[in-house]
Design a protein around this motif. Sequence first.
Motif, PDB file in Angstrom:
ATOM      1  N   ALA A  13      41.878  45.331  39.989  1.00  0.00           N
ATOM      2  CA  ALA A  13      43.218  45.424  40.610  1.00  0.00           C
ATOM      3  C   ALA A  13      43.154  44.978  42.068  1.00  0.00           C
ATOM      4  O   ALA A  13      43.532  45.691  42.992  1.00  0.00           O
ATOM      5  N   ARG A  16      44.426  39.200  43.298  1.00  0.00           N
ATOM      6  CA  ARG A  16      45.057  38.401  42.252  1.00  0.00           C
ATOM      7  C   ARG A  16      45.657  39.287  41.165  1.00  0.00           C
ATOM      8  O   ARG A  16      46.797  39.121  40.767  1.00  0.00           O
ATOM      9  N   GLY A  17      44.842  40.207  40.657  1.00  0.00           N
ATOM     10  CA  GLY A  17      45.306  41.020  39.534  1.00  0.00           C
ATOM     11  C   GLY A  17      46.525  41.838  39.896  1.00  0.00           C
ATOM     12  O   GLY A  17      47.580  41.765  39.231  1.00  0.00           O
ATOM     13  N   TYR A  21      49.700  38.639  39.624  1.00  0.00           N
ATOM     14  CA  TYR A  21      50.123  38.590  38.226  1.00  0.00           C
ATOM     15  C   TYR A  21      50.873  39.855  37.778  1.00  0.00           C
ATOM     16  O   TYR A  21      51.887  39.771  37.088  1.00  0.00           O
ATOM     17  N   ASN A  41      37.491  50.442  43.198  1.00  0.00           N
ATOM     18  CA  ASN A  41      38.030  50.851  44.500  1.00  0.00           C
ATOM     19  C   ASN A  41      39.144  51.885  44.260  1.00  0.00           C
ATOM     20  O   ASN A  41      40.203  51.577  43.688  1.00  0.00           O
ATOM     21  N   GLU A  61      37.006  53.543  36.329  1.00  0.00           N
ATOM     22  CA  GLU A  61      36.305  52.978  37.492  1.00  0.00           C
ATOM     23  C   GLU A  61      35.706  51.620  37.189  1.00  0.00           C
ATOM     24  O   GLU A  61      35.392  50.867  38.110  1.00  0.00           O
ATOM     25  N   ASP A  82      34.293  36.021  40.815  1.00  0.00           N
ATOM     26  CA  ASP A  82      33.793  34.881  40.027  1.00  0.00           C
ATOM     27  C   ASP A  82      32.589  35.226  39.136  1.00  0.00           C
ATOM     28  O   ASP A  82      32.525  34.797  37.983  1.00  0.00           O
ATOM     29  N   GLN A  84      31.768  37.976  37.957  1.00  0.00           N
ATOM     30  CA  GLN A  84      32.027  39.117  37.068  1.00  0.00           C
ATOM     31  C   GLN A  84      33.095  38.775  36.041  1.00  0.00           C
ATOM     32  O   GLN A  84      33.894  39.622  35.679  1.00  0.00           O
ATOM     33  N   HIS A  85      33.140  37.536  35.602  1.00  0.00           N
ATOM     34  CA  HIS A  85      34.176  37.135  34.649  1.00  0.00           C
ATOM     35  C   HIS A  85      33.709  37.179  33.203  1.00  0.00           C
ATOM     36  O   HIS A  85      34.431  37.627  32.319  1.00  0.00           O
TER      37      HIS A  85
HETATM   38  N1  LIG Z   1      44.069  31.173  40.131  1.00  0.00           N
HETATM   39  C1  LIG Z   1      43.945  30.994  41.431  1.00  0.00           C
HETATM   40  O1  LIG Z   1      44.528  30.087  41.993  1.00  0.00           O
HETATM   41  C2  LIG Z   1      43.093  31.933  42.240  1.00  0.00           C
HETATM   42  C3  LIG Z   1      43.347  32.098  43.611  1.00  0.00           C
HETATM   43  C4  LIG Z   1      42.536  32.964  44.323  1.00  0.00           C
HETATM   44  C5  LIG Z   1      41.475  33.609  43.688  1.00  0.00           C
HETATM   45  N2  LIG Z   1      41.228  33.394  42.372  1.00  0.00           N
HETATM   46  C6  LIG Z   1      40.127  34.058  41.653  1.00  0.00           C
HETATM   47  O2  LIG Z   1      40.570  35.375  41.289  1.00  0.00           O
HETATM   48  C7  LIG Z   1      39.442  36.240  41.186  1.00  0.00           C
HETATM   49  C8  LIG Z   1      39.746  37.520  41.932  1.00  0.00           C
HETATM   50  O3  LIG Z   1      39.964  37.229  43.296  1.00  0.00           O
HETATM   51  P1  LIG Z   1      40.619  38.326  44.263  1.00  0.00           P
HETATM   52  O4  LIG Z   1      40.917  37.656  45.542  1.00  0.00           O
HETATM   53  O5  LIG Z   1      41.672  39.042  43.551  1.00  0.00           O
HETATM   54  O6  LIG Z   1      39.355  39.289  44.459  1.00  0.00           O
HETATM   55  P2  LIG Z   1      39.373  40.831  44.820  1.00  0.00           P
HETATM   56  O7  LIG Z   1      38.010  41.120  45.320  1.00  0.00           O
HETATM   57  O8  LIG Z   1      40.539  41.153  45.672  1.00  0.00           O
HETATM   58  O9  LIG Z   1      39.612  41.534  43.400  1.00  0.00           O
HETATM   59  C9  LIG Z   1      38.590  41.745  42.467  1.00  0.00           C
HETATM   60  C10 LIG Z   1      38.640  43.216  42.092  1.00  0.00           C
HETATM   61  O10 LIG Z   1      37.719  43.466  41.044  1.00  0.00           O
HETATM   62  C11 LIG Z   1      37.255  44.784  41.245  1.00  0.00           C
HETATM   63  N3  LIG Z   1      36.034  45.055  40.463  1.00  0.00           N
HETATM   64  C12 LIG Z   1      34.740  44.920  40.849  1.00  0.00           C
HETATM   65  N4  LIG Z   1      33.918  45.369  39.882  1.00  0.00           N
HETATM   66  C13 LIG Z   1      34.703  45.783  38.864  1.00  0.00           C
HETATM   67  C14 LIG Z   1      34.437  46.400  37.595  1.00  0.00           C
HETATM   68  N5  LIG Z   1      33.177  46.647  37.182  1.00  0.00           N
HETATM   69  N6  LIG Z   1      35.476  46.733  36.792  1.00  0.00           N
HETATM   70  C15 LIG Z   1      36.750  46.492  37.194  1.00  0.00           C
HETATM   71  N7  LIG Z   1      37.062  45.943  38.395  1.00  0.00           N
HETATM   72  C16 LIG Z   1      36.048  45.586  39.225  1.00  0.00           C
HETATM   73  C17 LIG Z   1      37.031  44.836  42.751  1.00  0.00           C
HETATM   74  O11 LIG Z   1      36.915  46.164  43.236  1.00  0.00           O
HETATM   75  C18 LIG Z   1      38.270  44.127  43.256  1.00  0.00           C
HETATM   76  O12 LIG Z   1      39.337  45.012  43.557  1.00  0.00           O
HETATM   77  C19 LIG Z   1      38.262  35.471  41.724  1.00  0.00           C
HETATM   78  O13 LIG Z   1      37.462  35.015  40.668  1.00  0.00           O
HETATM   79  C20 LIG Z   1      38.891  34.306  42.461  1.00  0.00           C
HETATM   80  O14 LIG Z   1      38.077  33.151  42.511  1.00  0.00           O
HETATM   81  C21 LIG Z   1      42.033  32.573  41.638  1.00  0.00           C
END
Ligand SMILES: NC(=O)c1ccc[n+]([C@@H]2O[C@H](COP(=O)([O-])OP(=O)(O)OC[C@H]3O[C@@H](n4cnc5c(N)ncnc54)[C@H](O)[C@@H]3O)[C@@H](O)[C@H]2O)c1
Length: 466
Positions: A13, A16-17, A21, A41, A61, A82, A84-85
Amino acid sequence: MPDSKIKAILIGAGQRGAQSYAPYALQHPDELQFVAVAEPNALRRAAFAQQHHIPKEYQFESWEELLQKPALGEAALVCTQDWQHTAPAVAAMRAGYHVLLEKPMSNLSADCRTLLEVSRQSGQQLHICHVLRYTPHFNKMRELVQSGVLGQIVQVEQRENVSFWHMAHSYVRGNWRNSQESSPMILAKCCHDLDILPWVLGQNPVSLASSGSLMHFRPENAPAGAPQRCLDGCPAADTCPYYAPHIYLEMSPFWNSVSDTSLGFNRWATHAYTENPALIRALSVFVPSLKQIPNYGGWPLTVLAQNPTAQDIAEALQTGPYGRCVYHCDNDVVDQQVVLMQMEDGASVTLTMHGHSHHEHRSTRIEGSHGRLLAEFGNGGSRITIDEHRTDWHVEYITSKVESDNGAGHGGGDLSLVASFLQSIRSGDTATALQGTREALQAHLLAFAAEESRLTGKFIQKERWI
Ligand SMILES: NC(=O)c1ccc[n+]([C@@H]2O[C@H](COP(=O)([O-])OP(=O)(O)OC[C@H]3O[C@@H](n4cnc5c(N)ncnc54)[C@H](O)[C@@H]3O)[C@@H](O)[C@H]2O)c1
């Protein structure tokens, strides 16, 4: 086939999430409902759960805990970082969810192939967040090119102009600064362009070469006497474009960018704010919507702190990664790179990415035997012009997303992508979804090939990435 409201889980969350979206569910509660969230978090998890009314027992969590449960709905949005996808996306498909996965699919090419294979075997759809495909701009461009108005396509130039401050924020100080920890720049920033070019042109590359380097954000380019952190008495505080308080406290580069990409009243107001903040504060007494400018607390500030106040930001600059001098970071991703591709029909395509643009935008130039297309995406709105050789006919199409700025990131692509994902689940058209995943895989394999070419100096033929 599910009924028209799709139940979804969110994994990650973050920016991006939660912010790009998930707002779709709040705007269209009859179509999408989040029923569970996994996010380590605690502040982010609680904020998301509160916004989407998710009970305590469905707040987790980590994705491992959440995916141990039987499927709670039809869809999973995987929006972790990236590296963790792959694991959560594979586990989610195996648990019976259709997956919307952030790009890049993975930072490892073998994992990208695995993801496609798991989608094929499981029959669960896997959609990759190539948001540009869902913008009015690139749809119009594709329609024009494929209408034949340009004749035979001979030469294409695509530019991804990353603004100087976005480069500093994400790729020098931030999450995508180090290619081993996250992704090579050409994958992180340009897998979108490598997806959109074959899609617009209707043909694939057969060979490519690439060159590029990290030129500027290196210690030898630091101003004389620059300390490790901006707030430790930097002598270049008044002149350095990357001085952290200028970017995160005054925020004039951000508001300049918003103004440059907006239209109408928003354009005027955000521009006025950069010149005279007191005027906008005073006017906001009469026009309450203007308050969102001085009170702004969204991206990139939310990367520094959850619900950021000016004090939170100042503290983050004292101690966190975003207060570091851009010349003294642990970054290694390039700040300029060019990819040269030859297409099936023989046309040459160049993709240029650089992180020193004054304005953040993409631009495209397509030269054909019968006409020329010029396009700007996100620079004073978005537009496409066509000039026809024989008749000198000239037409301009405005392709800006104008109806709402609320969550409509990437020129409207973010939310349209969610709508398309939901529609695809409702239709049950797995074959079309799988074809989309194959095309996304090709874009990623092109990015890996481009990086290989940059590092080895070799021209690469398609057999290497197919
Ligand atoms: N489509 C696009 O144009 C676009 C634009 C920007 C970023 N992105 C991609 O989106 C992705 C996320 O980027 P972001 O900026 O939202 O990052 P972010 O760090 O804000 O969000 C990622 C979240 O994942 C959480 N997380 C970590 N471990 C986890 C787990 N085990 N279980 C569940 N959640 C967990 C983190 O705590 C964090 O809140 C990246 O891969 C990035 O490259 C895509």
